[in-house]
Design a protein around this motif. Structure first.
Motif, PDB file in Angstrom:
ATOM      1  N   ALA A 397       0.850  -1.194   0.000  1.00 30.93           N
ATOM      2  CA  ALA A 397       0.000   0.000   0.000  1.00 30.93           C
ATOM      3  C   ALA A 397       0.880   1.237   0.000  1.00 30.93           C
ATOM      4  CB  ALA A 397      -0.915  -0.005   1.210  1.00 30.93           C
ATOM      5  N   GLU A 398       0.627   2.132  -0.922  1.00 35.23           N
ATOM      6  CA  GLU A 398       1.427   3.350  -1.057  1.00 35.23           C
ATOM      7  C   GLU A 398       0.499   4.529  -1.260  1.00 35.23           C
ATOM      8  OE1 GLU A 398       4.715   5.366  -0.743  1.00 35.23           O
ATOM      9  OE2 GLU A 398       5.127   3.289  -1.253  1.00 35.23           O
ATOM     10  N   ASN A 399       0.429   5.403  -0.242  1.00 36.75           N
ATOM     11  CA  ASN A 399      -0.344   6.636  -0.370  1.00 36.75           C
ATOM     12  C   ASN A 399      -1.808   6.371  -0.701  1.00 36.75           C
ATOM     13  OD1 ASN A 399       0.301   9.294   0.154  1.00 36.75           O
ATOM     14  ND2 ASN A 399       0.393   9.870  -2.007  1.00 36.75           N
ATOM     15  N   GLY A 400      -2.358   5.347  -0.063  1.00 30.78           N
ATOM     16  CA  GLY A 400      -3.768   5.045  -0.273  1.00 30.78           C
ATOM     17  C   GLY A 400      -4.049   4.183  -1.480  1.00 30.78           C
ATOM     18  N   HIS A 401      -3.016   3.776  -2.200  1.00 32.53           N
ATOM     19  CA  HIS A 401      -3.208   2.955  -3.396  1.00 32.53           C
ATOM     20  C   HIS A 401      -2.425   1.653  -3.245  1.00 32.53           C
ATOM     21  CE1 HIS A 401      -5.168   6.240  -5.562  1.00 32.53           C
ATOM     22  NE2 HIS A 401      -4.214   7.035  -5.094  1.00 32.53           N
ATOM     23  N   ASP A 402      -2.961   0.594  -3.803  1.00 28.31           N
ATOM     24  CA  ASP A 402      -2.276  -0.691  -3.786  1.00 28.31           C
ATOM     25  C   ASP A 402      -1.399  -0.834  -5.030  1.00 28.31           C
ATOM     26  OD1 ASP A 402      -3.422  -1.402  -1.421  1.00 28.31           O
ATOM     27  OD2 ASP A 402      -4.993  -2.640  -2.307  1.00 28.31           O
ATOM     28  N   ILE A 403      -0.163  -1.267  -4.814  1.00 33.19           N
ATOM     29  CA  ILE A 403       0.766  -1.527  -5.915  1.00 33.19           C
ATOM     30  C   ILE A 403       1.046  -3.024  -5.937  1.00 33.19           C
ATOM     31  CG2 ILE A 403       3.053  -1.091  -6.884  1.00 33.19           C
ATOM     32  CD1 ILE A 403       3.087   1.564  -5.414  1.00 33.19           C
ATOM     33  N   THR A 404       0.768  -3.659  -7.042  1.00 32.31           N
ATOM     34  CA  THR A 404       1.020  -5.092  -7.189  1.00 32.31           C
ATOM     35  C   THR A 404       2.434  -5.303  -7.733  1.00 32.31           C
ATOM     36  OG1 THR A 404      -1.316  -5.567  -7.587  1.00 32.31           O
ATOM     37  CG2 THR A 404       0.271  -7.234  -8.275  1.00 32.31           C
ATOM     38  N   LEU A 405       3.253  -5.991  -6.942  1.00 35.31           N
ATOM     39  CA  LEU A 405       4.648  -6.215  -7.319  1.00 35.31           C
ATOM     40  C   LEU A 405       4.880  -7.569  -7.958  1.00 35.31           C
ATOM     41  CD1 LEU A 405       6.381  -4.832  -4.095  1.00 35.31           C
ATOM     42  CD2 LEU A 405       5.971  -3.631  -6.238  1.00 35.31           C
ATOM     43  N   GLY A 406       4.022  -8.535  -7.635  1.00 39.72           N
ATOM     44  CA  GLY A 406       4.241  -9.875  -8.158  1.00 39.72           C
ATOM     45  C   GLY A 406       3.112 -10.807  -7.775  1.00 39.72           C
ATOM     46  N   ARG A 407       3.330 -12.086  -7.980  1.00 38.88           N
ATOM     47  CA  ARG A 407       2.298 -13.077  -7.702  1.00 38.88           C
ATOM     48  C   ARG A 407       2.961 -14.384  -7.257  1.00 38.88           C
ATOM     49  NH1 ARG A 407      -1.224 -16.691 -10.324  1.00 38.88           N
ATOM     50  NH2 ARG A 407      -0.091 -16.619 -12.285  1.00 38.88           N
ATOM     51  N   VAL A 408       2.283 -15.103  -6.355  1.00 43.74           N
ATOM     52  CA  VAL A 408       2.773 -16.371  -5.817  1.00 43.74           C
ATOM     53  C   VAL A 408       1.732 -17.451  -6.062  1.00 43.74           C
ATOM     54  CG1 VAL A 408       3.525 -17.606  -3.747  1.00 43.74           C
ATOM     55  CG2 VAL A 408       4.042 -15.172  -4.001  1.00 43.74           C
ATOM     56  N   ALA A 409       2.174 -18.603  -6.536  1.00 41.76           N
ATOM     57  CA  ALA A 409       1.256 -19.727  -6.745  1.00 41.76           C
ATOM     58  C   ALA A 409       2.049 -21.016  -6.768  1.00 41.76           C
ATOM     59  CB  ALA A 409       0.476 -19.564  -8.047  1.00 41.76           C
ATOM     60  N   GLN A 410       1.334 -22.120  -6.582  1.00 44.88           N
ATOM     61  CA  GLN A 410       1.944 -23.430  -6.743  1.00 44.88           C
ATOM     62  C   GLN A 410       1.774 -23.863  -8.191  1.00 44.88           C
ATOM     63  OE1 GLN A 410       0.043 -27.029  -5.132  1.00 44.88           O
ATOM     64  NE2 GLN A 410       1.959 -27.486  -4.062  1.00 44.88           N
ATOM     65  N   THR A 411       2.852 -24.367  -8.783  1.00 46.37           N
ATOM     66  CA  THR A 411       2.772 -24.808 -10.168  1.00 46.37           C
ATOM     67  C   THR A 411       2.141 -26.200 -10.229  1.00 46.37           C
ATOM     68  OG1 THR A 411       4.906 -25.941 -10.203  1.00 46.37           O
ATOM     69  CG2 THR A 411       4.916 -23.564 -10.613  1.00 46.37           C
ATOM     70  N   VAL A 412       1.866 -26.657 -11.444  1.00 44.65           N
ATOM     71  CA  VAL A 412       1.244 -27.968 -11.626  1.00 44.65           C
ATOM     72  C   VAL A 412       2.171 -29.092 -11.189  1.00 44.65           C
ATOM     73  CG1 VAL A 412      -0.280 -27.184 -13.469  1.00 44.65           C
ATOM     74  CG2 VAL A 412       2.020 -28.019 -14.027  1.00 44.65           C
ATOM     75  N   THR A 413       3.466 -28.800 -11.072  1.00 41.92           N
ATOM     76  CA  THR A 413       4.423 -29.823 -10.642  1.00 41.92           C
ATOM     77  C   THR A 413       4.702 -29.762  -9.146  1.00 41.92           C
ATOM     78  OG1 THR A 413       6.279 -28.368 -11.201  1.00 41.92           O
ATOM     79  CG2 THR A 413       5.530 -29.902 -12.908  1.00 41.92           C
ATOM     80  N   GLY A 414       3.987 -28.904  -8.417  1.00 38.14           N
ATOM     81  CA  GLY A 414       4.144 -28.821  -6.976  1.00 38.14           C
ATOM     82  C   GLY A 414       5.298 -27.966  -6.508  1.00 38.14           C
ATOM     83  N   THR A 415       5.772 -27.088  -7.383  1.00 38.32           N
ATOM     84  CA  THR A 415       6.857 -26.194  -7.006  1.00 38.32           C
ATOM     85  C   THR A 415       6.338 -24.765  -6.884  1.00 38.32           C
ATOM     86  OG1 THR A 415       7.445 -25.952  -9.340  1.00 38.32           O
ATOM     87  CG2 THR A 415       8.656 -27.598  -8.055  1.00 38.32           C
ATOM     88  N   LEU A 416       7.164 -23.900  -6.325  1.00 42.80           N
ATOM     89  CA  LEU A 416       6.780 -22.505  -6.155  1.00 42.80           C
ATOM     90  C   LEU A 416       6.926 -21.751  -7.470  1.00 42.80           C
ATOM     91  CD1 LEU A 416       6.072 -20.089  -4.187  1.00 42.80           C
ATOM     92  CD2 LEU A 416       8.558 -19.708  -4.112  1.00 42.80           C
ATOM     93  N   GLY A 417       5.870 -21.056  -7.864  1.00 43.52           N
ATOM     94  CA  GLY A 417       5.917 -20.198  -9.043  1.00 43.52           C
ATOM     95  C   GLY A 417       5.812 -18.741  -8.637  1.00 43.52           C
ATOM     96  N   LEU A 418       6.670 -17.893  -9.209  1.00 38.60           N
ATOM     97  CA  LEU A 418       6.632 -16.458  -8.966  1.00 38.60           C
ATOM     98  C   LEU A 418       6.350 -15.731 -10.269  1.00 38.60           C
ATOM     99  CD1 LEU A 418       9.740 -15.894  -6.639  1.00 38.60           C
ATOM    100  CD2 LEU A 418       7.338 -16.043  -5.964  1.00 38.60           C
ATOM    101  N   GLY A 419       5.584 -14.658 -10.178  1.00 41.01           N
ATOM    102  CA  GLY A 419       5.284 -13.866 -11.362  1.00 41.01           C
ATOM    103  C   GLY A 419       5.424 -12.384 -11.077  1.00 41.01           C
ATOM    104  N   GLY A 420       5.314 -11.577 -12.131  1.00 39.25           N
ATOM    105  CA  GLY A 420       5.382 -10.126 -11.977  1.00 39.25           C
ATOM    106  C   GLY A 420       6.796  -9.607 -11.897  1.00 39.25           C
ATOM    107  N   LEU A 421       6.931  -8.387 -11.348  1.00 34.27           N
ATOM    108  CA  LEU A 421       8.217  -7.719 -11.311  1.00 34.27           C
ATOM    109  C   LEU A 421       9.240  -8.410 -10.410  1.00 34.27           C
ATOM    110  CD1 LEU A 421       6.957  -4.023 -11.107  1.00 34.27           C
ATOM    111  CD2 LEU A 421       8.186  -5.034 -13.025  1.00 34.27           C
ATOM    112  N   LEU A 422       8.775  -9.190  -9.446  1.00 43.20           N
ATOM    113  CA  LEU A 422       9.700  -9.836  -8.512  1.00 43.20           C
ATOM    114  C   LEU A 422      10.362 -11.076  -9.091  1.00 43.20           C
ATOM    115  CD1 LEU A 422       7.676  -9.545  -5.182  1.00 43.20           C
ATOM    116  CD2 LEU A 422       9.666  -8.196  -5.873  1.00 43.20           C
ATOM    117  N   ALA A 423       9.884 -11.548 -10.226  1.00 43.52           N
ATOM    118  CA  ALA A 423      10.407 -12.788 -10.809  1.00 43.52           C
ATOM    119  C   ALA A 423      11.302 -12.486 -12.004  1.00 43.52           C
ATOM    120  CB  ALA A 423       9.248 -13.686 -11.242  1.00 43.52           C
TER     121      ALA A 423
END
Length: 540
Positions: A397-423
């Motif tokens: 949260a920045e100055n009343g607004h939400d900034i999306t930096l990335g995304r976290v999910a489990q992949t179909v193979t059971g591993t960690l998947g990262l998306g967005g600017l952080l990946a």
């Protein structure tokens, strides 16, 4: 040189985050390197959103404030007294180094390898390479010829900057050896190298009486959208991972928010800026908060306590292995200025089972580094336990607004998947023979770390490192390659990784003649953590 920015820090951060994580990156020097980067069809190239532009704005805003300070035991490490620079002094040095890089004939877009300890020169040089319109490629300090040659070859580097002697290692000769083996390396530069033939000296760029240099004329058409190249070890060997300025800033913004780093904070860092995590935990937050960066060459607990006390350190950045020694020492009791401690976990599967953090200690922020694929950051719960990682979007949260930096999910193979600017997208690997990455679904980068979802599917726990890789004191190794390398030297040689309470794993080796194996490993340019394994005996 850019003038002062009228925007406040918040506007500056948001502007930086409007840069894209998308686009195609070509080899340095090609026309594609100068193409605008875009996201969702929008071109958002802006000179106000680079790492160097943030530093320039800070220097214009606080010229007489402390910018970067060496550890008091610097002389023990490199034989030279510590440096203490204001923003104005640091800016002049950055300008001088950047000018020198252009004067020796390196064109914009050049990838420049950088191998130094955690000292003032490393910070200034990283900024200077960017200011010159080039791409810094920091190398881990313990990497030797074999790893450096493989990594810089993949990155297409054309220059190396080093520091003469670090502890008992002659890095000047190491850099010359790398250049001799890599034909594209045109020039070797260095601090603290004296009059070594073949090395362009940079020491005078930090001289107090250096003449003011002219402002570099690096236009947008010459500047590279790349902020840095960092190196990762995979089961298939080293790879080079490129990030643009938005991606680098996103990592720093996440850490800044999780650690509640205030403007003008004093950040004490034991982590060198040689990886995405190293850059995101201290270097970038320092730029974002217009604060003071206080460097420590790990690890001297007395020197660290003195640094925190002398400079009223607010933020301490350490590897996870130092958490236990910190709680057992008097450092936390005698340094009341500390507000948050940022712990960098190179083995994220160890976070869930980590010790309970004391209630009366400063806030603890766990930063999990998944190699160079990306990172996550989380504040310890009120009970001092590490919480599972939330799935879905990573939002600040920045100055009343939400900034999306990335995304976290489990992949179909059971591993960690990262998306967005952080990946780090696989499209950003500088591989001479690129292959398409496995499809993990929805533009996720597969980190290779096994994970399990909690019953509500809203959080997940990291359970294991990528198969075939071990982490030893912050360095990743492919065990299959290590074993083959040892067997090439001694048919009966064996090297194995054993769990270690502080470092994750330790290496131990056994051979018919361990002295011979150790000597040949050193001769071949292997990481000293590998050769030193043959000092130890295998556990019975």
């Amino acid at each position: 040189m850019g003038g002062p920015m009228d925007q406040d820090r918040t506007s500056k951060d948001n502007a930086a985050l409007r840069l894209s994580a998308g686009g195609v990156v070509a080899q340095p020097g090609s026309s594609m390197m100068h193409a605008p980067i875009s996201m969702a069809g929008r071109s958002v190239r802006s000179a106000a959103t680079t790492i160097d532009s943030l530093f320039r704005a800070n220097a214009a805003r606080r010229p007489d404030a402390d910018a970067v300070i060496d550890s008091p035991d610097r002389e023990r490490v490199i034989g030279q007294p510590p440096r203490h620079l204001t923003y104005a002094q640091a800016d002049r040095a950055v300008e001088a180094i950047a000018t020198r890089l252009r004067q020796i004939g390196l064109p914009a877009g050049t990838v420049v390898g950088l191998q130094m300890p955690n000292i003032v020169e490393s910070v200034l040089t990283l900024l200077a390479i960017t200011r010159a319109g080039m791409v810094p490629a920091p190398l881990p300090l313990l990497w030797r010829r074999a790893d450096c040659v493989a990594a810089l070859s993949r990155a297409g580097a054309r220059a190396i900057i080093t520091y003469g002697h670090v502890d008992d290692m002659d890095h000047a000769q190491l850099a010359l050896g790398i250049a001799a083996e890599l034909f594209p390396i045109r020039v070797v530069c260095g601090f603290g190298c004296g009059r070594v033939d073949g090395i362009v000296p940079f020491d005078d760029c930090l001289s107090a009486d250096i003449e003011s240099t002219h402002e570099l004329d690096v236009s947008l058409s010459e500047s590279s959208p790349a902020a840095a190249i960092t190196f990762d070890m995979t089961a298939d060997g080293p790879v080079a991972v490129l990030r643009d300025h938005a991606q680098l800033l996103a990592g720093g913004v996440l850490v800044q928010h999780r650690a509640t780093i205030q403007p003008r904070a004093a950040i004490v860092s034991t982590i060198p800026a040689t990886s995405f995590a190293g850059l995101a935990t201290s270097f970038v937050p320092w730029l974002l908060c217009t604060g003071t960066l206080i460097l420590h060459h790990p690890f001297d607990p007395d020197a660290l306590a003195r640094q925190i006390a002398e400079h009223d350190g607010n933020i301490l950045v350490v590897p996870d292995a130092l958490l236990l020694p910190l709680t057992q020492s008097e450092t936390l009791d005698t340094t009341r200025s500390l507000k948050s401690i940022i712990a960098l976990w190179r083995s994220p599967d160890r976070v869930a089972a980590s010790s309970q953090w004391p209630a009366d200690a400063p806030n603890l922020v766990d930063v999990a580094a998944f190699g160079e694929a990306g990172l996550l950051a989380s504040v310890r719960a009120a009970n001092g336990r590490a919480a599972p990682w939330p799935t879905g979007n990573i939002v600040v949260a920045e100055n009343g607004h939400d900034i999306t930096l990335g995304r976290v999910a489990q992949t179909v193979t059971g591993t960690l998947g990262l998306g967005g600017l952080l990946a780090a997208s696989p499209l950003r690997l500088y591989d001479p023979e690129p292959t398409e990455a496995p499809d993990t679904g929805a533009d996720l980068v597969d980190t290779g770390y096994s994970c399990r979802l909690t019953p509500n599917d809203e959080t997940l726990v990291i359970t294991a490192s990528p198969v075939g890789l071990v982490n030893v004191g912050g360095y990743r190794f492919a065990m299959h390659d290590l074993q083959l390398h040892v067997r090439d030297i001694d048919d009966n040689g064996v090297i194995a990784a054993f769990p270690h309470a502080l470092t994750g794993y330790r290496l131990a080796g056994h051979a018919t003649n361990s002295e011979v194996v150790r000597a040949k490993l050193e001769e071949s340019g292997s990481n000293p953590l590998i050769s030193h394994a043959f000092h130890d005996r295998l556990p019975s």
